[in-house]
Write an enzyme that holds these catalytic residues in place. Sequence first.
Site, PDB file in Angstrom:
ATOM      1  N   MET A 148       5.724   2.618   6.804  1.00  0.00           N
ATOM      2  CA  MET A 148       5.938   1.213   6.406  1.00  0.00           C
ATOM      3  C   MET A 148       7.411   0.877   6.525  1.00  0.00           C
ATOM      4  O   MET A 148       8.269   1.701   6.190  1.00  0.00           O
ATOM      5  CB  MET A 148       5.475   1.006   4.969  1.00  0.00           C
ATOM      6  CG  MET A 148       4.031   1.437   4.727  1.00  0.00           C
ATOM      7  SD  MET A 148       3.470   0.983   3.086  1.00  0.00           S
ATOM      8  CE  MET A 148       1.902   1.867   3.011  1.00  0.00           C
TER       9      MET A 148
ATOM     10  N   MET B 109       2.632   0.630  10.009  1.00  0.00           N
ATOM     11  CA  MET B 109       2.618  -0.698   9.377  1.00  0.00           C
ATOM     12  C   MET B 109       4.027  -1.252   9.478  1.00  0.00           C
ATOM     13  O   MET B 109       4.792  -1.280   8.502  1.00  0.00           O
ATOM     14  CB  MET B 109       2.145  -0.558   7.918  1.00  0.00           C
ATOM     15  CG  MET B 109       0.656  -0.229   7.821  1.00  0.00           C
ATOM     16  SD  MET B 109       0.196   0.518   6.240  1.00  0.00           S
ATOM     17  CE  MET B 109       0.625   2.216   6.592  1.00  0.00           C
TER      18      MET B 109
ATOM     19  N   PHE C   8       0.187  -0.280   0.006  1.00  0.00           N
ATOM     20  CA  PHE C   8       0.206   0.650  -1.121  1.00  0.00           C
ATOM     21  C   PHE C   8      -1.090   1.455  -1.169  1.00  0.00           C
ATOM     22  O   PHE C   8      -2.152   0.924  -0.819  1.00  0.00           O
ATOM     23  CB  PHE C   8       0.360  -0.117  -2.443  1.00  0.00           C
ATOM     24  CG  PHE C   8       1.622  -0.935  -2.484  1.00  0.00           C
ATOM     25  CD1 PHE C   8       2.814  -0.368  -2.921  1.00  0.00           C
ATOM     26  CD2 PHE C   8       1.621  -2.259  -2.043  1.00  0.00           C
ATOM     27  CE1 PHE C   8       3.985  -1.115  -2.918  1.00  0.00           C
ATOM     28  CE2 PHE C   8       2.796  -3.001  -2.036  1.00  0.00           C
ATOM     29  CZ  PHE C   8       3.983  -2.428  -2.481  1.00  0.00           C
TER      30      PHE C   8
ATOM     31  N   GLY D  55      -8.450   2.730   3.098  1.00  0.00           N
ATOM     32  CA  GLY D  55      -8.132   1.928   1.917  1.00  0.00           C
ATOM     33  C   GLY D  55      -9.227   1.993   0.870  1.00  0.00           C
ATOM     34  O   GLY D  55     -10.342   1.525   1.112  1.00  0.00           O
TER      35      GLY D  55
ATOM     36  N   GLY E 228      -3.919   3.516  -3.558  1.00  0.00           N
ATOM     37  CA  GLY E 228      -4.470   3.328  -4.891  1.00  0.00           C
ATOM     38  C   GLY E 228      -5.057   1.948  -5.160  1.00  0.00           C
ATOM     39  O   GLY E 228      -5.342   1.620  -6.304  1.00  0.00           O
TER      40      GLY E 228
ATOM     41  N   ASP F  64       1.306   7.348   6.678  1.00  0.00           N
ATOM     42  CA  ASP F  64       1.493   5.907   6.532  1.00  0.00           C
ATOM     43  C   ASP F  64       2.963   5.538   6.671  1.00  0.00           C
ATOM     44  O   ASP F  64       3.782   5.878   5.817  1.00  0.00           O
ATOM     45  CB  ASP F  64       0.977   5.460   5.163  1.00  0.00           C
ATOM     46  CG  ASP F  64      -0.538   5.428   5.130  1.00  0.00           C
ATOM     47  OD1 ASP F  64      -1.130   4.756   6.001  1.00  0.00           O
ATOM     48  OD2 ASP F  64      -1.134   6.079   4.247  1.00  0.00           O
TER      49      ASP F  64
ATOM     50  N   SER G 212      -5.433   8.370  -2.506  1.00  0.00           N
ATOM     51  CA  SER G 212      -5.595   8.694  -3.931  1.00  0.00           C
ATOM     52  C   SER G 212      -6.973   9.261  -4.239  1.00  0.00           C
ATOM     53  O   SER G 212      -7.185   9.765  -5.343  1.00  0.00           O
ATOM     54  CB  SER G 212      -5.311   7.460  -4.789  1.00  0.00           C
ATOM     55  OG  SER G 212      -6.117   6.376  -4.384  1.00  0.00           O
TER      56      SER G 212
ATOM     57  N   HIS H 114      -3.245  11.804   7.799  1.00  0.00           N
ATOM     58  CA  HIS H 114      -2.896  10.399   7.984  1.00  0.00           C
ATOM     59  C   HIS H 114      -1.506  10.165   7.397  1.00  0.00           C
ATOM     60  O   HIS H 114      -1.246  10.481   6.231  1.00  0.00           O
ATOM     61  CB  HIS H 114      -3.944   9.550   7.269  1.00  0.00           C
ATOM     62  CG  HIS H 114      -3.811   8.081   7.473  1.00  0.00           C
ATOM     63  ND1 HIS H 114      -4.268   7.429   8.602  1.00  0.00           N
ATOM     64  CD2 HIS H 114      -3.278   7.117   6.676  1.00  0.00           C
ATOM     65  CE1 HIS H 114      -4.030   6.131   8.489  1.00  0.00           C
ATOM     66  NE2 HIS H 114      -3.429   5.910   7.332  1.00  0.00           N
TER      67      HIS H 114
HETATM   68  C1  DX5 Z   1      -2.433   1.529   2.726  1.00  0.00           C
HETATM   69  C2  DX5 Z   1      -2.398   2.766   3.593  1.00  0.00           C
HETATM   70  C3  DX5 Z   1      -3.474   3.714   3.263  1.00  0.00           C
HETATM   71  C4  DX5 Z   1      -3.339   4.299   1.873  1.00  0.00           C
HETATM   72  C5  DX5 Z   1      -4.663   4.792   1.465  1.00  0.00           C
HETATM   73  O1  DX5 Z   1      -1.433   0.680   3.109  1.00  0.00           O
HETATM   74  O2  DX5 Z   1      -2.553   2.397   4.962  1.00  0.00           O
HETATM   75  O3  DX5 Z   1      -3.572   4.755   4.214  1.00  0.00           O
HETATM   76  O4  DX5 Z   1      -2.396   5.338   1.798  1.00  0.00           O
HETATM   77  O5  DX5 Z   1      -4.597   5.123   0.119  1.00  0.00           O
HETATM   78  P1  DX5 Z   1      -5.886   4.991  -0.794  1.00  0.00           P
HETATM   79  O6  DX5 Z   1      -6.914   5.898  -0.202  1.00  0.00           O
HETATM   80  O7  DX5 Z   1      -5.382   5.441  -2.140  1.00  0.00           O
HETATM   81  O8  DX5 Z   1      -6.324   3.548  -0.779  1.00  0.00           O
HETATM   82 ZN    ZN Z   2      -3.015   4.089   6.364  1.00  0.00          ZN
END
Ligand code: DX5
Ligand code: ZN
Length: 227
Positions: free
Chosen positions: A37, A68, A143, A176, A145, A35, A198, A33
């Site tokens: 942003m 995102m 984010f 998440g 975590g 991410d 995380s 995955h």
């Molecule tokens: C949040 C991201 C997630 C994030 C997940 O904006 O889309 O993919 O990296 O991280 P954890 O599993 O730590 O919530």
């Molecule tokens: Zn994500």
Amino acid sequence: MGIKIAPSILSARFDRLGEQVMEAVHAGADMLHIDVMDGHFVPNVTMGPALVKSIRPLTKVPFDAHLMVTHPQQFVKAFADAGADDLTVHVESDHDVRATFKLIRDHGVAPGLVLNPATPFERAEPFLADADLLLVMTVQPGFSGQAFRADVVPKIRDARTYIDRERLETELQVDGGIKVDTAPIVAEAGADILVSGSGIFPDRIAENLKAIRVAAEKAARKRGGHP
Ligand code: DX5
Ligand code: ZN
């Protein structure tokens, strides 16, 4: 088919990203995955196509890119060329979802739709027959975590019920706050793919991934949805 686990490399150590990716792959990651942003749709900036391109030669495991961004349509070509296998786009972004899905498919990539925690499941319904994935966020994106939002669980159940009733092929993904303690909750609610950042990175990657898988599959068996 069992539950799929998608480690989110946002929680990996970027100074050793290649090594960490390979640890996740060897531990049995079903997809990675990624991410993305843009500092506008969410208040953070992460990784772009150059990073995807640089890790693409390491593995054949599918790359699941979560956009995102405010204007996902502007990034489809770059991520497709960089080697993404699927691109998930938010229904809350500023675009025509159907047109973006078509653009994604025209680039040979699988489209998926994402819902923020506050967005009702009904917003996804018109697009689900065209979506390879439905990603239900269990944190506000931005984010890694953050704490898992249990208030989203009924939406995961609604999505599972709808997908099964309409006999859609859409895979149900959750992202998440997924760790060994929350994985069973979403698996029991009917998730097919669990994203975890995380909960897996940056230490004891194999151990964490396997523990999440075991916990999720046990809960899925209880539900009866997955063998
Ligand atoms: C949040 C991201 C997630 C994030 C997940 O904006 O889309 O993919 O990296 O991280 P954890 O599993 O730590 O919530
Ligand atoms: Zn994500």
